[in-house]
Design a protein around this motif. Sequence first.
Motif, PDB file in Angstrom:
ATOM      1  N   ILE A 152       0.845  -1.197   0.000  1.00  0.00           N
ATOM      2  CA  ILE A 152       0.000   0.000   0.000  1.00  0.00           C
ATOM      3  C   ILE A 152       0.881   1.248   0.000  1.00  0.00           C
ATOM      4  CG2 ILE A 152      -1.602   1.374   1.414  1.00  0.00           C
ATOM      5  CD1 ILE A 152      -2.866  -1.365   2.266  1.00  0.00           C
ATOM      6  N   ASP A 153       1.914   1.252   0.853  1.00  0.00           N
ATOM      7  CA  ASP A 153       2.812   2.410   0.909  1.00  0.00           C
ATOM      8  C   ASP A 153       3.497   2.642  -0.434  1.00  0.00           C
ATOM      9  OD1 ASP A 153       2.095   2.754   3.567  1.00  0.00           O
ATOM     10  OD2 ASP A 153       3.903   1.757   4.363  1.00  0.00           O
ATOM     11  N   LEU A 154       3.913   1.561  -1.093  1.00  0.00           N
ATOM     12  CA  LEU A 154       4.548   1.680  -2.404  1.00  0.00           C
ATOM     13  C   LEU A 154       3.564   2.250  -3.428  1.00  0.00           C
ATOM     14  CD1 LEU A 154       6.989   1.184  -4.255  1.00  0.00           C
ATOM     15  CD2 LEU A 154       6.117  -1.130  -4.612  1.00  0.00           C
ATOM     16  N   LEU A 155       2.327   1.773  -3.403  1.00  0.00           N
ATOM     17  CA  LEU A 155       1.310   2.285  -4.322  1.00  0.00           C
ATOM     18  C   LEU A 155       1.020   3.766  -4.069  1.00  0.00           C
ATOM     19  CD1 LEU A 155      -1.159  -0.741  -4.398  1.00  0.00           C
ATOM     20  CD2 LEU A 155       0.250   0.087  -6.297  1.00  0.00           C
ATOM     21  N   LYS A 156       0.982   4.175  -2.797  1.00  0.00           N
ATOM     22  CA  LYS A 156       0.767   5.590  -2.472  1.00  0.00           C
ATOM     23  C   LYS A 156       1.904   6.440  -3.024  1.00  0.00           C
ATOM     24  CE  LYS A 156      -1.903   5.206   1.830  1.00  0.00           C
ATOM     25  NZ  LYS A 156      -1.829   5.393   3.298  1.00  0.00           N
ATOM     26  N   LEU A 159       1.549   6.737  -6.717  1.00  0.00           N
ATOM     27  CA  LEU A 159       0.438   7.623  -7.041  1.00  0.00           C
ATOM     28  C   LEU A 159       0.857   9.091  -6.866  1.00  0.00           C
ATOM     29  CD1 LEU A 159      -2.510   7.917  -7.880  1.00  0.00           C
ATOM     30  CD2 LEU A 159      -3.145   7.686  -5.482  1.00  0.00           C
ATOM     31  N   ARG A 160       1.593   9.384  -5.780  1.00  0.00           N
ATOM     32  CA  ARG A 160       2.099  10.757  -5.576  1.00  0.00           C
ATOM     33  C   ARG A 160       3.014  11.162  -6.728  1.00  0.00           C
ATOM     34  NH1 ARG A 160       2.287   9.147  -0.100  1.00  0.00           N
ATOM     35  NH2 ARG A 160       4.475   8.554  -0.295  1.00  0.00           N
ATOM     36  N   GLN A 161       3.856  10.230  -7.184  1.00  0.00           N
ATOM     37  CA  GLN A 161       4.752  10.530  -8.305  1.00  0.00           C
ATOM     38  C   GLN A 161       3.957  10.810  -9.580  1.00  0.00           C
ATOM     39  OE1 GLN A 161       7.201   7.003  -8.268  1.00  0.00           O
ATOM     40  NE2 GLN A 161       8.762   7.942  -6.956  1.00  0.00           N
ATOM     41  N   LEU A 163       0.826  11.879  -9.776  1.00  0.00           N
ATOM     42  CA  LEU A 163       0.141  13.164  -9.587  1.00  0.00           C
ATOM     43  C   LEU A 163       1.119  14.331  -9.757  1.00  0.00           C
ATOM     44  CD1 LEU A 163      -2.264  12.389  -6.601  1.00  0.00           C
ATOM     45  CD2 LEU A 163      -2.899  12.816  -8.971  1.00  0.00           C
ATOM     46  N   GLY A 164       2.315  14.188  -9.214  1.00  0.00           N
ATOM     47  CA  GLY A 164       3.338  15.221  -9.393  1.00  0.00           C
ATOM     48  C   GLY A 164       3.701  15.405 -10.846  1.00  0.00           C
ATOM     49  N   PHE A 165       3.832  14.324 -11.577  1.00  0.00           N
ATOM     50  CA  PHE A 165       4.133  14.392 -13.015  1.00  0.00           C
ATOM     51  C   PHE A 165       3.005  15.080 -13.769  1.00  0.00           C
ATOM     52  CE2 PHE A 165       3.922  12.500 -17.283  1.00  0.00           C
ATOM     53  CZ  PHE A 165       5.178  12.853 -17.762  1.00  0.00           C
ATOM     54  N   ILE A 166       1.769  14.743 -13.434  1.00  0.00           N
ATOM     55  CA  ILE A 166       0.603  15.356 -14.101  1.00  0.00           C
ATOM     56  C   ILE A 166       0.568  16.857 -13.810  1.00  0.00           C
ATOM     57  CG2 ILE A 166      -1.933  15.473 -14.094  1.00  0.00           C
ATOM     58  CD1 ILE A 166      -1.906  12.405 -13.639  1.00  0.00           C
ATOM     59  N   ARG A 167       0.858  17.261 -12.576  1.00  0.00           N
ATOM     60  CA  ARG A 167       0.869  18.688 -12.222  1.00  0.00           C
ATOM     61  C   ARG A 167       1.931  19.446 -13.006  1.00  0.00           C
ATOM     62  NH1 ARG A 167       0.248  16.929  -6.366  1.00  0.00           N
ATOM     63  NH2 ARG A 167      -2.001  16.959  -6.074  1.00  0.00           N
ATOM     64  N   GLN A 168       3.092  18.824 -13.182  1.00  0.00           N
ATOM     65  CA  GLN A 168       4.183  19.462 -13.941  1.00  0.00           C
ATOM     66  C   GLN A 168       3.794  19.657 -15.389  1.00  0.00           C
ATOM     67  OE1 GLN A 168       7.633  16.995 -13.510  1.00  0.00           O
ATOM     68  NE2 GLN A 168       8.150  17.781 -11.485  1.00  0.00           N
ATOM     69  N   LYS A 169       3.121  18.701 -15.990  1.00  0.00           N
ATOM     70  CA  LYS A 169       2.723  18.754 -17.396  1.00  0.00           C
ATOM     71  C   LYS A 169       1.536  19.680 -17.616  1.00  0.00           C
ATOM     72  CE  LYS A 169       5.771  15.967 -18.970  1.00  0.00           C
ATOM     73  NZ  LYS A 169       6.788  16.396 -19.874  1.00  0.00           N
ATOM     74  N   GLY A 170       0.711  19.863 -16.563  1.00  0.00           N
ATOM     75  CA  GLY A 170      -0.537  20.635 -16.688  1.00  0.00           C
ATOM     76  C   GLY A 170      -0.305  22.074 -16.542  1.00  0.00           C
TER      77      GLY A 170
END
Length: 170
Positions: A152-156, A159-161, A163-170
């Motif tokens: 679960i921790d690895l998946l979180k 997921l943060r990575q 989301l961070g990538f999407i924010r950078q591209k957006g």
Amino acid sequence: MRVKDMLPEGNFKVLEAKDGVEGYNLIRSEKPNLIMLDFLLPKMSGWDVYQEVQKEYDLKKIPLVLMSGRKEEVVEKLNEPFEYFSFIEKPFEKKQLLEAIKDAMAKARKHPTPKELPVSTSQTSEGVTDNSTMAQEIITLREQVNTMQGEIDLLKKQLRQVLGFIRQKG
């Protein structure tokens, strides 16, 4: 009666039940070496007996020959090939029955061992749970929880990575 008459002399002690409820109770109390189960039974169908037997490892490892005059009814509920039990279509001859019994005995040995199954509590003859067994089961469960928490921790983190990538591209 016909099935009982087909069995070799002296090799089997036959326990008979008039319906599925009685049959299931006999299976649970007597733990036979072989179960001959008709798919169509009064009170509790053979299908229901089969499902109940499959819930308990010590019962489902008993060799099982499932019988029915209509194979299509069985195949509707259980997919072929039948991995852990033998099926025989009625009517059948003695030779077919003996082959089905041998097949069921071989297939019963294929069941996963208890180590490969979900953990359940075992009980002593007094009906009280054995503390050492329970302690081992708790340890096993904690290990499983820790493994899942790590996943679960690895998946979180992943997921943060993302989301961070999407924010950078957006």
